[in-house]
Design a protein around this motif. Structure first.
Motif, PDB file in Angstrom:
ATOM      1  N   ALA A  46      11.765   5.324  49.078  1.00 48.40           N
ATOM      2  CA  ALA A  46      11.470   4.284  48.037  1.00 48.40           C
ATOM      3  C   ALA A  46      10.130   3.800  47.955  1.00 48.40           C
ATOM      4  N   SER A  47       9.687   3.400  46.648  1.00 41.74           N
ATOM      5  CA  SER A  47       8.363   2.752  46.377  1.00 41.74           C
ATOM      6  C   SER A  47       8.511   1.391  46.660  1.00 41.74           C
ATOM      7  N   PRO A  48       7.303   0.770  46.780  1.00 43.48           N
ATOM      8  CA  PRO A  48       7.309  -0.739  47.070  1.00 43.48           C
ATOM      9  C   PRO A  48       8.118  -1.570  45.737  1.00 43.48           C
ATOM     10  N   VAL A  49       7.809  -0.849  44.518  1.00 43.28           N
ATOM     11  CA  VAL A  49       8.649  -1.410  43.319  1.00 43.28           C
ATOM     12  C   VAL A  49       9.523  -0.537  42.817  1.00 43.28           C
ATOM     13  N   THR A  50      11.045  -1.124  42.667  1.00 43.44           N
ATOM     14  CA  THR A  50      11.795  -0.110  41.950  1.00 43.44           C
ATOM     15  C   THR A  50      12.007  -0.818  40.408  1.00 43.44           C
ATOM     16  N   VAL A  51      12.194  -0.100  39.555  1.00 45.14           N
ATOM     17  CA  VAL A  51      12.367  -0.440  38.011  1.00 45.14           C
ATOM     18  C   VAL A  51      13.797  -0.804  37.880  1.00 45.14           C
ATOM     19  N   GLY A  52      13.873  -2.185  37.356  1.00 43.48           N
ATOM     20  CA  GLY A  52      15.162  -2.790  36.942  1.00 43.48           C
ATOM     21  C   GLY A  52      15.286  -2.831  35.641  1.00 43.48           C
ATOM     22  N   THR A  53      16.563  -2.530  35.247  1.00 39.25           N
ATOM     23  CA  THR A  53      17.119  -2.059  33.677  1.00 39.25           C
ATOM     24  C   THR A  53      18.187  -3.019  33.314  1.00 39.25           C
ATOM     25  N   SER A  54      18.305  -4.280  33.651  1.00 40.06           N
ATOM     26  CA  SER A  54      19.607  -4.646  33.403  1.00 40.06           C
ATOM     27  C   SER A  54      19.493  -5.085  31.705  1.00 40.06           C
ATOM     28  N   GLY A  55      18.460  -5.373  31.228  1.00 40.92           N
ATOM     29  CA  GLY A  55      18.422  -5.548  29.915  1.00 40.92           C
ATOM     30  C   GLY A  55      18.159  -4.306  28.982  1.00 40.92           C
ATOM     31  N   LEU A  56      17.983  -3.220  29.379  1.00 39.46           N
ATOM     32  CA  LEU A  56      17.725  -2.205  28.794  1.00 39.46           C
ATOM     33  C   LEU A  56      18.957  -1.632  27.898  1.00 39.46           C
ATOM     34  N   SER A  66      24.552   2.436  19.781  1.00 36.02           N
ATOM     35  CA  SER A  66      23.758   3.065  20.801  1.00 36.02           C
ATOM     36  C   SER A  66      22.598   2.138  21.229  1.00 36.02           C
ATOM     37  N   PRO A  67      22.071   2.553  22.234  1.00 33.46           N
ATOM     38  CA  PRO A  67      20.996   1.576  22.817  1.00 33.46           C
ATOM     39  C   PRO A  67      19.965   1.267  21.875  1.00 33.46           C
ATOM     40  N   ALA A  68      19.182   0.053  21.853  1.00 33.84           N
ATOM     41  CA  ALA A  68      18.298  -0.167  20.824  1.00 33.84           C
ATOM     42  C   ALA A  68      16.892   0.881  20.918  1.00 33.84           C
ATOM     43  N   ALA A  69      16.334   0.848  19.956  1.00 40.47           N
ATOM     44  CA  ALA A  69      15.443   1.723  19.503  1.00 40.47           C
ATOM     45  C   ALA A  69      14.400   1.667  20.595  1.00 40.47           C
ATOM     46  N   TYR A  90      25.326  -2.919  32.819  1.00 44.52           N
ATOM     47  CA  TYR A  90      24.351  -3.472  32.047  1.00 44.52           C
ATOM     48  C   TYR A  90      24.180  -3.022  30.827  1.00 44.52           C
ATOM     49  N   SER A  91      24.145  -4.131  30.009  1.00 43.48           N
ATOM     50  CA  SER A  91      23.983  -3.810  28.438  1.00 43.48           C
ATOM     51  C   SER A  91      25.274  -3.139  27.985  1.00 43.48           C
ATOM     52  N   ASP A  92      26.468  -3.129  28.554  1.00 46.94           N
ATOM     53  CA  ASP A  92      27.724  -2.698  28.208  1.00 46.94           C
ATOM     54  C   ASP A  92      27.779  -1.298  28.445  1.00 46.94           C
ATOM     55  N   GLY A  93      26.908  -0.748  29.470  1.00 43.29           N
ATOM     56  CA  GLY A  93      26.669   0.703  29.672  1.00 43.29           C
ATOM     57  C   GLY A  93      25.502   1.361  28.794  1.00 43.29           C
TER      58      GLY A  93
END
Length: 334
Positions: free
Chosen positions: A35-45, A54-57, A80-83
């Motif tokens: 792992a890296s010191p930081v992992t990218v979180g995407t709960s709002g993606l 579909s996902p936001a532009a 996350y974001s309903d899939g």
């Protein structure tokens, strides 16, 4: 749900970035993964959804940047974001591939309609994630927020833990984890000895150290540790109340005592010539109890901003001065 700390409207830039070389790779406990010191979180993606659902532009463009940025792992979840978070990441993988050494961490979630969270639901959740992501296996797969089921039911025959173990035994995942907030919920799962990884959030930060014992327990078992939401939802990154709403920490309104403490910490950081956000991130990344810190983002420039915070030199005497401020009055009771 893990709070996204640095999220804004996604960019629509479609430029595919080159693959960065992470400068600090570290073992994820005894899993054999890095792992890296930081992992990218995407709960709002992926939020808000486009007209066709579909996902936001710009979501796919961000996912592409995240998969090719300075961090080895991207964290998402079935719910996350309903899939749409997984869908955006999957679109990025389908368009540009998954760079060597990179991985997507995702999570099993309860049935969104019935709240059922048993063995069969874990397996269905996994299948849904594979379809969205367009991959054949997952390096780390978490049991996520098992609040709708008791630990006794989760650990019984046909329960959620059985489903998690089945995936690992079949070689479909490298490591299984438990991811939630409440420590009283997490601890029994950690003590089973069957989980390889732990993900906690909002409970090991500048203003809340309540997860220390939980992390020590995980470490004693050789578990990998993700610590999410180091900014507590933005409060420790300088985000204060908007439109007259009070500033929040971990989804709750910050008490006057907490906000006053954060103001004093911010003044201290300024005297030391650093952003408070850099200190908040360093609190987690410098800890021997943490392998990787999950920071929520959804714009490509946030990747650069977080990396700048991560590489900020924090003076040693800042930490002793911070301790002199006394125990932070966290809003979390569990």
């Amino acid at each position: 749900m893990i709070n996204d700390d640095l999220t804004h409207t996604p960019s629509t830039d479609q430029t595919t970035p080159a693959v960065a070389t992470p400068d600090d790779r570290r073992p994820l406990g005894s899993t054999g993964l890095l792992a890296s010191p930081v992992t990218v979180g995407t709960s709002g993606l992926g939020t808000p959804a486009s007209a066709d659902g579909s996902p936001a532009a710009g979501s796919t463009a961000f996912a592409t940047a995240a998969l090719r940025g300075p961090n080895l792992l991207v964290d998402t979840s079935n719910a996350y974001s309903d899939g749409r978070s997984e869908t955006a990441i999957g679109d990025a993988i389908r368009q540009g591939g998954l760079p060597e050494g990179r991985g997507v961490v995702t999570k099993a979630d309860q049935d969104p309609s019935t709240a059922v969270f048993d063995r069969d639901r874990v397996l269905r959740s996994f299948e849904e994630s594979l379809e969205r992501l367009g991959v054949e296996r997952i390096p780390v797969f978490h049991l996520h927020d098992p609040y709708s089921v008791s630990f006794e039911d989760a650990s019984a025959p046909g329960g959620a833990i059985e489903g998690m173990l089945a995936l690992k035994e079949q070689g479909l995942v490298d490591a299984i984890g438990i991811a939630a907030g409440a420590i009283s919920v997490m601890l029994p799962y950690v003590r089973t000895g069957v989980f390889d990884v732990l993900l906690t959030h909002n409970r090991f930060t500048l203003v809340d150290r309540s997860a220390t014992g939980l992390l020590e327990e995980a470490r004693s078992r050789g578990m990998g540790v993700f610590n999410a939401a180091p900014f507590g939802g933005g409060l420790l990154a300088g985000r204060r109340g908007r439109d007259g709403k009070p500033a929040t920490y971990a989804y709750q309104a910050g008490s006057p005592e907490l906000l006053a403490w954060v103001d004093r910490a911010d003044e201290l950081a300024t005297r030391h010539g650093i952003p408070l956000a850099a200190a908040a991130l360093a609190f987690s990344t410098r800890s021997e109890l943490v392998d990787s810190t999950v920071v929520g983002m959804n714009r490509p420039e946030r990747l650069e901003q977080v990396e700048a915070l991560r590489t900020t030199l924090i003076p040693d005497d800042f930490w002793s001065d911070l301790e002199a401020l006394g125990t932070p009055p966290s809003t979390i009771t569990d």
